[in-house]
Design a protein around this motif. Structure first.
Motif, mmCIF file in Angstrom:
data_model
loop_
_atom_site.group_PDB
_atom_site.id
_atom_site.type_symbol
_atom_site.label_atom_id
_atom_site.label_comp_id
_atom_site.label_asym_id
_atom_site.label_seq_id
_atom_site.Cartn_x
_atom_site.Cartn_y
_atom_site.Cartn_z
ATOM 1 N N HIS A 189 -64.853 2.941 54.719
ATOM 2 C CA HIS A 189 -65.453 4.258 54.530
ATOM 3 C C HIS A 189 -64.768 4.993 53.386
ATOM 4 O O HIS A 189 -63.538 5.018 53.290
ATOM 5 C CB HIS A 189 -65.327 5.101 55.802
ATOM 6 N N GLY A 190 -65.559 5.590 52.496
ATOM 7 C CA GLY A 190 -64.995 6.391 51.413
ATOM 8 C C GLY A 190 -64.092 5.557 50.524
ATOM 9 O O GLY A 190 -64.478 4.504 50.008
ATOM 10 N N ALA A 191 -62.845 6.025 50.342
ATOM 11 C CA ALA A 191 -61.885 5.240 49.570
ATOM 12 C C ALA A 191 -61.574 3.920 50.261
ATOM 13 O O ALA A 191 -61.203 2.937 49.608
ATOM 14 C CB ALA A 191 -60.598 6.045 49.358
ATOM 15 N N GLY A 192 -61.741 3.869 51.584
ATOM 16 C CA GLY A 192 -61.569 2.611 52.288
ATOM 17 C C GLY A 192 -62.601 1.576 51.896
ATOM 18 O O GLY A 192 -62.349 0.374 51.982
ATOM 19 N N ALA A 193 -63.772 2.032 51.435
ATOM 20 C CA ALA A 193 -64.775 1.089 50.932
ATOM 21 C C ALA A 193 -64.307 0.464 49.625
ATOM 22 O O ALA A 193 -64.613 -0.697 49.340
ATOM 23 C CB ALA A 193 -66.114 1.793 50.742
ATOM 24 N N ARG A 194 -63.573 1.227 48.812
ATOM 25 C CA ARG A 194 -63.017 0.628 47.594
ATOM 26 C C ARG A 194 -61.962 -0.412 47.957
ATOM 27 O O ARG A 194 -61.875 -1.468 47.313
ATOM 28 C CB ARG A 194 -62.403 1.708 46.697
ATOM 29 N N VAL A 195 -61.159 -0.126 48.962
ATOM 30 C CA VAL A 195 -60.193 -1.117 49.431
ATOM 31 C C VAL A 195 -60.927 -2.374 49.897
ATOM 32 O O VAL A 195 -60.564 -3.493 49.538
ATOM 33 C CB VAL A 195 -59.332 -0.533 50.571
ATOM 34 N N VAL A 196 -61.986 -2.195 50.690
ATOM 35 C CA VAL A 196 -62.754 -3.345 51.180
ATOM 36 C C VAL A 196 -63.352 -4.135 50.019
ATOM 37 O O VAL A 196 -63.349 -5.370 50.030
ATOM 38 C CB VAL A 196 -63.845 -2.882 52.158
ATOM 39 N N ALA A 197 -63.866 -3.444 49.008
ATOM 40 C CA ALA A 197 -64.440 -4.149 47.849
ATOM 41 C C ALA A 197 -63.407 -5.065 47.202
ATOM 42 O O ALA A 197 -63.744 -6.165 46.736
ATOM 43 C CB ALA A 197 -64.978 -3.138 46.841
ATOM 44 N N ARG A 198 -62.154 -4.627 47.175
ATOM 45 C CA ARG A 198 -61.097 -5.476 46.603
ATOM 46 C C ARG A 198 -60.675 -6.570 47.566
ATOM 47 O O ARG A 198 -60.340 -7.690 47.138
ATOM 48 C CB ARG A 198 -59.906 -4.602 46.204
ATOM 49 N N VAL A 199 -60.669 -6.272 48.847
ATOM 50 C CA VAL A 199 -60.344 -7.300 49.837
ATOM 51 C C VAL A 199 -61.355 -8.441 49.767
ATOM 52 O O VAL A 199 -61.000 -9.620 49.891
ATOM 53 C CB VAL A 199 -60.307 -6.687 51.250
ATOM 54 N N LEU A 200 -62.625 -8.110 49.546
ATOM 55 C CA LEU A 200 -63.671 -9.129 49.496
ATOM 56 C C LEU A 200 -63.433 -10.147 48.379
ATOM 57 O O LEU A 200 -63.957 -11.262 48.444
ATOM 58 C CB LEU A 200 -65.040 -8.476 49.303
ATOM 59 N N ALA A 201 -62.675 -9.761 47.363
ATOM 60 C CA ALA A 201 -62.390 -10.684 46.264
ATOM 61 C C ALA A 201 -61.328 -11.714 46.625
ATOM 62 O O ALA A 201 -61.127 -12.679 45.878
ATOM 63 C CB ALA A 201 -61.945 -9.904 45.027
ATOM 64 N N ARG A 202 -60.687 -11.535 47.794
ATOM 65 C CA ARG A 202 -59.628 -12.481 48.171
ATOM 66 C C ARG A 202 -59.695 -12.928 49.621
ATOM 67 O O ARG A 202 -58.929 -13.812 50.023
ATOM 68 C CB ARG A 202 -58.259 -11.878 47.879
ATOM 69 N N TYR A 203 -60.603 -12.352 50.402
ATOM 70 C CA TYR A 203 -60.764 -12.749 51.794
ATOM 71 C C TYR A 203 -62.243 -13.001 52.063
ATOM 72 O O TYR A 203 -63.081 -12.127 51.816
ATOM 73 C CB TYR A 203 -60.248 -11.656 52.735
ATOM 74 N N PRO A 204 -62.596 -14.185 52.588
ATOM 75 C CA PRO A 204 -64.011 -14.526 52.793
ATOM 76 C C PRO A 204 -64.563 -13.908 54.085
ATOM 77 O O PRO A 204 -64.643 -14.554 55.130
ATOM 78 C CB PRO A 204 -63.993 -16.051 52.861
ATOM 79 N N ALA A 205 -64.949 -12.660 54.029
ATOM 80 C CA ALA A 205 -65.452 -11.952 55.198
ATOM 81 C C ALA A 205 -66.807 -12.504 55.628
ATOM 82 O O ALA A 205 -67.568 -13.031 54.815
ATOM 83 C CB ALA A 205 -65.577 -10.465 54.887
ATOM 84 N N ARG A 206 -67.129 -12.352 56.923
ATOM 85 C CA ARG A 206 -68.453 -12.734 57.401
ATOM 86 C C ARG A 206 -69.526 -11.840 56.793
ATOM 87 O O ARG A 206 -70.632 -12.274 56.477
ATOM 88 C CB ARG A 206 -68.509 -12.606 58.933
ATOM 89 N N ALA A 207 -69.200 -10.570 56.669
ATOM 90 C CA ALA A 207 -70.108 -9.572 56.097
ATOM 91 C C ALA A 207 -69.274 -8.331 55.807
ATOM 92 O O ALA A 207 -68.114 -8.232 56.225
ATOM 93 C CB ALA A 207 -71.250 -9.241 57.051
#
Length: 258
Positions: free
Chosen positions: A96-114
């Motif tokens: 959420h919010g700035a946490g979505a930016r964190v998630v966007a970067r996490v997605l580049a290194r962790y293969p999330a289900r969604a």
């Protein structure tokens, strides 16, 4: 996929004790865990108010992590990756919010289900412009390294009782000048690994993230934003919080075959 990168070895992120709040379904489920990542000034409590229990009632093991005090983006990405890999199954990430930016970067290194980007603060310049229009007195100090102070009109819709809104505002913490500076520009996260489905949700009445920013974020992931008019930035705390969460969980059921 190995979540450790070269800079983690040469300049490791200092270890901290991470706060993770969890609510699990009453019965065992085959649905993946959902890890909620809060935004600027918020903690795991913001999802524990409503969303964790409701997600668990829908059969999803629900967890939320608090960002470390004075942590920068790299440290917060590190923390989210470490929590994600500690869970028993490949997780769904909701930022959420700035946490979505964190998630966007996490997605580049962790293969999330969604992944779900809720009211994503990916364009700092657009968000700054919106903040200056909605709350100039609380925003101007942040331009010179002071504390950004948001008001109830920025975070909540008109239906939120003032006393409850003020109670939530009183729980926000100062993220630190470094984090504020890092959020000032546009996000340039690499493409996600594993090509997970990504949903963007938000409100056209958000006074933190402009509608155009929601559209750009959704287009980047090949879709259109799912919008909830009348709500403020804090979708998980605002009145009507069930509507966006149920829409997110319905989307997950469809995407993941639940």
């Amino acid at each position: 996929m190995n979540p450790i990168r070269f800079d983690d070895w040469t300049a490791p992120v200092p270890a901290v004790r991470r706060e993770v709040l969890s609510v699990l379904p009453e019965e065992e489920t085959d649905r993946p865990p959902v890890l909620f990542v809060p935004g600027l000034g918020h903690g795991a409590w913001a999802f524990a108010e409503h969303w964790l229990a409701h997600a668990a009632e829908r059969g999803y093991p629900a967890h939320s992590v608090s960002p470390r005090d004075r942590g920068d983006l790299r440290a917060q990405v590190h923390d989210v990756v470490q929590v994600a890999v500690s869970l028993p199954r490949q997780v769904v990430l909701v930022g959420h919010g700035a946490g979505a930016r964190v998630v966007a970067r996490v997605l580049a290194r962790y293969p999330a289900r969604a992944a779900v980007l809720a009211a994503p603060l990916l364009d700092g310049r657009a968000a700054l412009g919106a903040a200056l229009r909605a709350n100039p007195a609380g925003t101007l100090p942040a331009l010179v390294g002071g504390r950004l102070r948001v008001n109830r009109r920025q975070l909540f819709g008109p239906g939120m009782p003032a006393e409850r809104a003020d109670a939530y505002l009183g729980r926000l913490v100062h993220p630190g000048a470094r984090m504020q500076r890092q959020l000032a520009g546009r996000d340039a996260s690499p493409a996600p690994v594993g090509d997970p489905p990504v949903l963007v949700v938000g409100s056209p009445d958000d006074r933190v993230v402009p509608r155009a920013s929601l559209d750009r974020a959704a287009v980047r992931h090949g879709g259109a934003p799912l919008l909830f008019p009348g709500m403020g930035h804090d979708l998980m705390l605002d009145t009507g919080w069930t509507e966006p969460l149920d829409a997110i969980l319905d989307w997950l059921d469809k995407e993941l075959g639940g």
